[in-house]
Design an enzyme around this catalytic site. Structure first.
Site, PDB file in Angstrom:
ATOM      1  N   HIS A 116      20.877  47.289  43.226  1.00 44.20           N
ATOM      2  CA  HIS A 116      20.594  47.569  44.554  1.00 44.20           C
ATOM      3  C   HIS A 116      20.734  48.244  45.236  1.00 44.20           C
ATOM      4  O   HIS A 116      19.881  48.747  46.598  1.00 44.20           O
ATOM      5  CB  HIS A 116      21.617  46.699  45.251  1.00 44.20           C
ATOM      6  CG  HIS A 116      21.039  45.486  44.751  1.00 44.20           C
ATOM      7  ND1 HIS A 116      21.168  44.404  43.455  1.00 44.20           N
ATOM      8  CD2 HIS A 116      20.719  44.033  45.585  1.00 44.20           C
ATOM      9  CE1 HIS A 116      20.499  43.004  43.135  1.00 44.20           C
ATOM     10  NE2 HIS A 116      19.924  42.423  44.261  1.00 44.20           N
ATOM     11  N   GLU A 154      43.914  32.970  33.836  1.00 45.91           N
ATOM     12  CA  GLU A 154      44.357  32.562  32.289  1.00 45.91           C
ATOM     13  C   GLU A 154      44.024  34.107  31.424  1.00 45.91           C
ATOM     14  O   GLU A 154      43.882  33.304  29.966  1.00 45.91           O
ATOM     15  CB  GLU A 154      42.527  32.506  31.749  1.00 45.91           C
ATOM     16  CG  GLU A 154      42.081  31.073  32.837  1.00 45.91           C
ATOM     17  CD  GLU A 154      43.886  29.608  33.070  1.00 45.91           C
ATOM     18  OE1 GLU A 154      44.178  29.922  32.495  1.00 45.91           O
ATOM     19  OE2 GLU A 154      42.882  29.195  33.847  1.00 45.91           O
ATOM     20  N   SER A 199      51.878  37.540  33.705  1.00 48.31           N
ATOM     21  CA  SER A 199      51.903  36.579  32.092  1.00 48.31           C
ATOM     22  C   SER A 199      53.335  36.638  31.137  1.00 48.31           C
ATOM     23  O   SER A 199      53.048  35.777  29.911  1.00 48.31           O
ATOM     24  CB  SER A 199      51.233  37.587  31.351  1.00 48.31           C
ATOM     25  OG  SER A 199      49.797  38.726  31.655  1.00 48.31           O
ATOM     26  N   PRO A 217      56.201  34.342  41.420  1.00 47.67           N
ATOM     27  CA  PRO A 217      56.447  35.537  42.140  1.00 47.67           C
ATOM     28  C   PRO A 217      56.673  36.306  40.986  1.00 47.67           C
ATOM     29  O   PRO A 217      56.419  37.579  41.555  1.00 47.67           O
ATOM     30  CB  PRO A 217      57.485  34.922  43.064  1.00 47.67           C
ATOM     31  CG  PRO A 217      56.960  33.548  44.013  1.00 47.67           C
ATOM     32  CD  PRO A 217      57.244  33.016  42.157  1.00 47.67           C
ATOM     33  N   GLU A 222      45.012  42.160  28.300  1.00 45.46           N
ATOM     34  CA  GLU A 222      46.427  43.255  26.907  1.00 45.46           C
ATOM     35  C   GLU A 222      46.469  41.989  26.601  1.00 45.46           C
ATOM     36  O   GLU A 222      46.805  42.071  25.377  1.00 45.46           O
ATOM     37  CB  GLU A 222      46.752  43.274  28.066  1.00 45.46           C
ATOM     38  CG  GLU A 222      46.769  45.458  28.315  1.00 45.46           C
ATOM     39  CD  GLU A 222      45.290  45.101  29.653  1.00 45.46           C
ATOM     40  OE1 GLU A 222      44.417  45.525  29.417  1.00 45.46           O
ATOM     41  OE2 GLU A 222      45.338  43.991  30.280  1.00 45.46           O
TER      42      GLU A 222
END
Length: 401
Positions: A354, A379, A136, A132, A383
């Site tokens: 659309h 993943e 990264s 939490p 940056e």
């Protein structure tokens, strides 16, 4: 017209696998994906079909009951599946990251115990790095393992587990300071534990709780969860590879596979968005002709198709580099970055084609418009990919003297 994103140099076996997967996607996934996604319903029937096709064992060696196929074959299958519904590709991706980590880094006992059942889809994998309080910055992990005799006691909270509820095996990265002197670099004092559990939510084994599904904007159907460890006891023989302190490197190796997978997902979603856009443009009429005949729309379609082709080519290159045994963090980072950014752009262009109908839940493009953003952060963000790419480029092009 030739279909976009064709791959040269495939074997007959690879082509047959892809043909089978494509037919499955067209028949079993696309017709039901939007309805299941709007209900946020786990696609059990689709998953059962993938098990029957043997896809859960696609990259697992034949000696363990798998098909022993390459990362390229797997990535191309993921591309096809994501074209149908990206959430389904997420279900098999985390499974394969764990299977790959076991294959590359597990002890022989761990391989013998898990891989045959993973190949059959009886054991389903998930992996956990994030928490939490961090995204990264993996080095800031606070979850911790403390040795107690021939067991380790794990405490902490993990976040963003794909397959957190449906999985029965989770590869969890935590700190393990024993045996690593004070001042050791954080990434050298991390360990991956193989945590077996029951599927479902609540307390799934003593000391381990999966609170429930996280409600998400998109990427629905697949369960994304937290994982809470409170005095979770794990035997020492469930340290991946049998030695502490190697978890960061093991996870990063798996994440390289994951980044190729995310690139493949981006390619698949972008392909579907192009298909929807080019089809709608030929059906919708304004000012007395199909909008596909207006130059502005043709320019948009040309840009979309070019982006699909470019992303596919980079994804294939990254997969082939990994299959060759060479380092591929540069190629995987480039492919993940480009494919996810192009996917977002192609989906938005299809949405614009659309018009007002793209805002309606009756049209498939609405679902794709909510799914594409996940690829921008999954993943590793754009940056992070740029940091990896930049550092690797400087390694390759560093001036001498």
């Amino acid at each position: 017209m030739a279909r976009l994103a064709q791959t040269a140099g495939l074997t007959d076996v690879q082509r047959e696998i892809l043909k089978t997967v494509r037919e499955f996607v067209d028949k079993e996934i696309i017709p039901v994906a939007t309805e299941l996604e709007h209900r946020d319903e786990y696609p059990q029937q689709i998953v059962d079909g993938l098990k029957e096709l043997g896809l859960f064992g696609l990259m697992i060696p034949e000696e363990y009951g798998g098909l022993g196929e390459s990362l390229l074959t797997y990535a191309l299958c993921v591309e096809e599946i994501a074209r149908g519904w990206m959430s389904v590709s997420g279900i098999i991706n985390t499974h394969f990251i764990v299977a790959y980590m076991l294959k590359q880094h597990g002890t022989q006992e761990q391989k013998d115990h898990f891989l045959p059942r993973m190949a059959l889809g009886e054991v389903r994998g998930a992996f956990s790095m994030s928490e939490p309080g961090l995204g990264s910055d993996v080095s800031a992990i606070t979850s911790k393992a403390v040795q107690d005799g021939d067991e380790y006691v794990l405490n902490g909270q993990k976040m963003w587990l794909t397959n957190g509820g449906s999985s029965t095996l989770v590869a969890v990265l935590v700190r393990s300071d024993e045996g690593h002197p004070e001042g050791t670099a954080p990434h050298k004092s991390m360990t991956t534990f193989l945590v077996e559990k029951e599927p479902g939510f609540g307390e799934v084994r003593p000391g381990l709780t999966i609170p429930g599904k996280i409600d998400k904007m998109g990427y629905k159907g697949v369960d994304t969860t937290e994982l809470i460890m409170d005095g979770l006891r794990i035997p020492a023989n469930r340290v991946l590879g049998g030695q502490t302190g190697r978890g960061f490197y093991q996870m990063m190796d798996g994440v390289e596979v994951g980044r190729v997978n995310v690139a493949a997902r981006g390619c698949g979603v972008a392909q579907r968005a192009f298909e929807l856009g080019v089809s709608y443009a030929q059906q919708r009429h304004t000012f007395g002709k199909a909008i596909a005949e207006h130059q502005a729309i043709q320019f948009k379609l040309a840009e979309m198709a070019t982006k699909v082709e470019a992303a596919h080519a980079m994804m294939v290159n990254a997969a082939r580099k990994k299959d060759s045994g060479e380092r591929n963090d540069l190629e995987a980072g480039m492919a993940k970055y480009l494919a996810s950014e192009y996917c977002k752009e192609v989906v938005e262009d299809a949405f614009r084609i659309h018009g007002g109908y793209g805002f309606s839940k009756e049209y498939e493009i609405e679902r794709l418009y909510r799914e594409a953003p996940m690829l921008l952060i999954g993943e590793g963000t754009a940056e992070i990919q740029k940091m990896i790419i930049g550092r690797r480029l400087l390694e390759e092009y560093r001036l001498q003297g």
